[in-house]
Design a protein around this motif. Sequence first.
Motif, short mmCIF file in Angstrom:
data_model
loop_
_atom_site.label_atom_id
_atom_site.label_comp_id
_atom_site.label_asym_id
_atom_site.label_seq_id
_atom_site.Cartn_x
_atom_site.Cartn_y
_atom_site.Cartn_z
N LEU A 161 35.04 8.85 42.96
CA LEU A 161 33.87 8.13 42.47
C LEU A 161 33.15 8.93 41.39
CD1 LEU A 161 32.32 6.61 45.71
CD2 LEU A 161 33.28 5.37 43.78
N THR A 162 33.07 10.23 41.56
CA THR A 162 32.44 11.09 40.57
C THR A 162 33.21 11.04 39.26
OG1 THR A 162 31.62 12.53 42.31
CG2 THR A 162 31.66 13.44 40.09
N GLY A 163 34.53 11.12 39.35
CA GLY A 163 35.37 11.04 38.14
C GLY A 163 35.24 9.71 37.44
N ALA A 164 35.23 8.63 38.21
CA ALA A 164 35.08 7.29 37.62
C ALA A 164 33.73 7.13 36.96
CB ALA A 164 35.28 6.23 38.69
N THR A 165 32.70 7.65 37.58
CA THR A 165 31.36 7.56 37.01
C THR A 165 31.27 8.36 35.72
OG1 THR A 165 30.41 7.30 39.22
CG2 THR A 165 28.92 7.96 37.47
N ALA A 166 31.87 9.52 35.69
CA ALA A 166 31.84 10.35 34.49
C ALA A 166 32.56 9.67 33.33
CB ALA A 166 32.46 11.72 34.77
N SER A 167 33.75 9.12 33.58
CA SER A 167 34.48 8.47 32.50
C SER A 167 33.79 7.18 32.07
CB SER A 167 35.93 8.19 32.91
OG SER A 167 35.98 7.24 33.93
N SER A 168 33.19 6.47 33.01
CA SER A 168 32.46 5.25 32.68
C SER A 168 31.24 5.56 31.82
CB SER A 168 32.03 4.54 33.96
OG SER A 168 31.21 3.44 33.68
N SER A 169 30.54 6.63 32.14
CA SER A 169 29.37 6.99 31.35
C SER A 169 29.77 7.46 29.95
CB SER A 169 28.53 8.05 32.06
OG SER A 169 29.24 9.26 32.15
N LYS A 170 30.93 8.09 29.83
CA LYS A 170 31.41 8.51 28.51
C LYS A 170 31.73 7.30 27.65
CE LYS A 170 34.84 11.30 26.16
NZ LYS A 170 36.06 12.07 26.26
N VAL A 171 32.40 6.30 28.23
CA VAL A 171 32.72 5.09 27.49
C VAL A 171 31.45 4.36 27.08
CG1 VAL A 171 33.76 2.78 27.71
CG2 VAL A 171 35.02 4.79 28.48
N LEU A 172 30.51 4.27 28.00
CA LEU A 172 29.23 3.60 27.70
C LEU A 172 28.48 4.33 26.59
CD1 LEU A 172 27.31 1.31 28.39
CD2 LEU A 172 26.30 2.78 30.13
N SER A 173 28.50 5.65 26.62
CA SER A 173 27.85 6.44 25.59
C SER A 173 28.49 6.18 24.22
CB SER A 173 27.93 7.93 25.93
OG SER A 173 27.48 8.71 24.87
N GLU A 174 29.82 6.12 24.18
CA GLU A 174 30.52 5.83 22.94
C GLU A 174 30.20 4.42 22.44
OE1 GLU A 174 32.40 7.73 20.84
OE2 GLU A 174 31.68 9.37 22.09
N GLN A 175 30.11 3.46 23.36
CA GLN A 175 29.79 2.10 22.96
C GLN A 175 28.38 2.01 22.39
OE1 GLN A 175 30.54 -0.26 26.45
NE2 GLN A 175 32.58 -0.82 25.75
N ILE A 176 27.46 2.76 22.97
CA ILE A 176 26.09 2.73 22.47
C ILE A 176 26.02 3.33 21.06
CG2 ILE A 176 23.81 3.77 22.80
CD1 ILE A 176 24.27 3.39 25.83
N LYS A 177 26.83 4.35 20.80
CA LYS A 177 26.82 5.00 19.49
C LYS A 177 27.59 4.21 18.43
CE LYS A 177 26.88 9.63 21.44
NZ LYS A 177 27.67 10.87 21.46
N THR A 178 28.45 3.29 18.85
CA THR A 178 29.31 2.56 17.93
C THR A 178 28.71 1.20 17.60
OG1 THR A 178 31.25 3.61 18.91
CG2 THR A 178 31.64 1.65 17.59
N ASP A 179 28.76 0.84 16.32
CA ASP A 179 28.32 -0.49 15.92
C ASP A 179 29.04 -0.89 14.64
OD1 ASP A 179 26.97 -2.83 16.30
OD2 ASP A 179 25.06 -2.11 15.52
N ILE A 180 29.49 -2.13 14.62
CA ILE A 180 30.20 -2.68 13.47
C ILE A 180 29.43 -3.92 13.03
CG2 ILE A 180 32.33 -3.77 12.69
CD1 ILE A 180 33.77 -2.18 14.89
N THR A 181 29.26 -4.09 11.71
CA THR A 181 28.62 -5.29 11.18
C THR A 181 29.50 -5.87 10.07
OG1 THR A 181 26.46 -4.33 11.63
CG2 THR A 181 26.52 -6.22 10.15
#
Length: 167
Positions: free
Chosen positions: A49-69
């Motif tokens: 669960l800790t590993g899944a949470t860490a990878s999920s938060s990394k993906v979410l962080s990348e999604q927040i930083k990424t934007d395409i228009t």
Amino acid sequence: MAFLKRSDNSSFIKDRKAETAITHMIFFIAAILIAMTVIVVMTSNVQSLTGATASSSKVLSEQIKTDITIISDPEIIPYNSTSKEYTFYAKNTGRTDLDTEYLDVFIDGLYVDQENLEMDFFDQDVLWRPGDTLEINMKVTTEMTEGDHRILIAAENGKSDSMDFRI
């Protein structure tokens, strides 16, 4: 039939106490083994669960930083009849560099294969950096039909932008 002497009776009671102690000790050891098994199982579950949470938060962080228009004019989509290419423009409005190899383009919900796409930067860079505009030339075998269409550009982490346009 012989009667038991009083001294024999007291030794019988002493033996019963030993049996009870041994039984309690067996139950105690079994309880310890069961508790250890539960701890091992729970530890592995907590670690996953800790590993899944860490990878999920990394993906979410990348999604927040990424934007395409997509910045193309939806009323006028350039078409080159000699090379049979439609041209679209998109801007990296996020805070991360993007690799164009991992961009996916969809027209009307259909995936456009990478071999039919040519992506160029105006500053001849290798990565699509924040603030840069990307020119996407899409080769087609036949012109698109007149009417409403939709383009969707998706980054490798799932962040995307879409635009409805008319030909």
